[in-house]
Design an enzyme around this catalytic site. Sequence first.
Site, PDB file in Angstrom:
ATOM      1  N   LEU A  30      86.446  32.409 -45.531  1.00 23.72           N
ATOM      2  CA  LEU A  30      86.672  33.711 -44.894  1.00 23.72           C
ATOM      3  C   LEU A  30      86.685  34.864 -45.898  1.00 23.72           C
ATOM      4  O   LEU A  30      87.147  34.718 -47.016  1.00 23.72           O
ATOM      5  CB  LEU A  30      88.015  33.679 -44.151  1.00 23.72           C
ATOM      6  CG  LEU A  30      88.150  32.537 -43.136  1.00 23.72           C
ATOM      7  CD1 LEU A  30      89.532  32.570 -42.508  1.00 23.72           C
ATOM      8  CD2 LEU A  30      87.078  32.617 -42.066  1.00 23.72           C
ATOM      9  N   HIS A  31      86.152  35.994 -45.462  1.00 23.67           N
ATOM     10  CA  HIS A  31      86.197  37.222 -46.256  1.00 23.67           C
ATOM     11  C   HIS A  31      86.734  38.334 -45.356  1.00 23.67           C
ATOM     12  O   HIS A  31      87.049  38.104 -44.177  1.00 23.67           O
ATOM     13  CB  HIS A  31      84.814  37.549 -46.829  1.00 23.67           C
ATOM     14  CG  HIS A  31      83.724  37.556 -45.813  1.00 23.67           C
ATOM     15  ND1 HIS A  31      83.622  38.520 -44.843  1.00 23.67           N
ATOM     16  CD2 HIS A  31      82.703  36.693 -45.592  1.00 23.67           C
ATOM     17  CE1 HIS A  31      82.582  38.267 -44.090  1.00 23.67           C
ATOM     18  NE2 HIS A  31      82.006  37.156 -44.505  1.00 23.67           N
ATOM     19  N   GLY A  33      85.361  40.618 -43.787  1.00 24.50           N
ATOM     20  CA  GLY A  33      84.615  40.797 -42.542  1.00 24.50           C
ATOM     21  C   GLY A  33      85.194  39.922 -41.429  1.00 24.50           C
ATOM     22  O   GLY A  33      85.417  40.382 -40.297  1.00 24.50           O
ATOM     23  N   HIS A  34      85.471  38.633 -41.751  1.00 22.90           N
ATOM     24  CA  HIS A  34      86.099  37.755 -40.749  1.00 22.90           C
ATOM     25  C   HIS A  34      87.482  38.283 -40.375  1.00 22.90           C
ATOM     26  O   HIS A  34      87.879  38.270 -39.214  1.00 22.90           O
ATOM     27  CB  HIS A  34      86.307  36.341 -41.308  1.00 22.90           C
ATOM     28  CG  HIS A  34      85.051  35.604 -41.617  1.00 22.90           C
ATOM     29  ND1 HIS A  34      84.654  35.324 -42.897  1.00 22.90           N
ATOM     30  CD2 HIS A  34      84.116  35.069 -40.808  1.00 22.90           C
ATOM     31  CE1 HIS A  34      83.521  34.654 -42.876  1.00 22.90           C
ATOM     32  NE2 HIS A  34      83.173  34.482 -41.618  1.00 22.90           N
ATOM     33  N   LYS A 146      77.155  42.370 -38.067  1.00 23.60           N
ATOM     34  CA  LYS A 146      76.213  41.999 -39.128  1.00 23.60           C
ATOM     35  C   LYS A 146      75.198  40.977 -38.606  1.00 23.60           C
ATOM     36  O   LYS A 146      74.027  41.039 -38.925  1.00 23.60           O
ATOM     37  CB  LYS A 146      76.947  41.426 -40.340  1.00 23.60           C
ATOM     38  CG  LYS A 146      75.992  41.180 -41.475  1.00 23.60           C
ATOM     39  CD  LYS A 146      76.683  40.598 -42.642  1.00 23.60           C
ATOM     40  CE  LYS A 146      76.181  39.317 -43.162  1.00 23.60           C
ATOM     41  NZ  LYS A 146      75.537  38.310 -42.515  1.00 23.60           N
ATOM     42  N   SER A 182      79.559  39.092 -46.661  1.00 24.30           N
ATOM     43  CA  SER A 182      78.991  37.840 -46.174  1.00 24.30           C
ATOM     44  C   SER A 182      79.445  36.705 -47.074  1.00 24.30           C
ATOM     45  O   SER A 182      79.618  36.905 -48.287  1.00 24.30           O
ATOM     46  CB  SER A 182      77.452  37.930 -46.216  1.00 24.30           C
ATOM     47  OG  SER A 182      76.889  36.655 -46.128  1.00 24.30           O
TER      48      SER A 182
END
Length: 291
Positions: A30-31, A33-34, A146, A182
């Site tokens: 996870l980053h 964005g998540h 995205k 991403s």
Amino acid sequence: MQVVRTIPEIRALRQQLTSSVGFVPTMGYLHEGHLALVKRARVENSTVIVSIFVNPTQFGPREDLSAYPRDLNRDLELLRKEGVDIVFVPSDDEMYPSEFSSWVDVEKLTEWLEGASRPGHFRGVATIVAKLFNIVQPTRAYFGQKDAQQAVVIKRMVADLNMMVEIVVVPTLRESDGLAMSSRNIYLNPEERQAAAILFQALTLAQRLWQGGEKNADELRQQMSSLIQREPLAKIDYVSIADAETLEELSSLERPALASLAVRTGKTRLIDNVSLDLKGAAIGNDINTCQ
Ligand code: PAF
């Protein structure tokens, strides 16, 4: 936070829930964005469920499933901090027992863009998402802008198969130079990482031209392509100006459109997109930086 690994376990927990359930399907690693999807789900629902499953059926024969990054302990720690209630971490056998033989195929929309470059990819995505929806039975499910084509395909599947779930698409989170967050970004070496900023530069060029009144989609595609070609480390897979709903390539920009691209930087294939739509198309509206 409860971590469950089997379908009977998550079904039993789901049966106890009477108010809204927000669901974020992920492949882990996870980053931010998540986490933006999780935060949105947290605000909008009583219970938040996240799945972590690296879905083998959405990887093509030439894509390295075993090299996909994984770090479950770190993922669980991040989700705990976000106040997630339940994490579903099934095994391959739990999701695809040996007798498995039913698939969800969303036609037309999956023929071009990512679908053309990655045959079978959306069949794998639609099938796993349909299975997860059946298992989790969410009120709302959250996907990132995205992966714009994925979001369009999921919305089509939900409408076509009369699934009782609201699909929420969350804006792309970007690094300070515009690169979309991403899980694949970790594959970039420092030079490739720098070169990867060209994707967002090409997309903002398309937005500027369109806002300046350019209606010729070919002109946008050409200008985006020649900008990217000036970056020696970048190799174009596709550059697209497509109808925002049908994803068919446009010749003239008279309808809401999506500018999207896939570019290889070294061995890493990156995708990104921006909207060319009067709603939310101002340059920078897609920039949602995270330091
Ligand atoms: O976007 C992803 O991470 C995956 O395609 C998804 C939706 C979790 C299905 O495996």
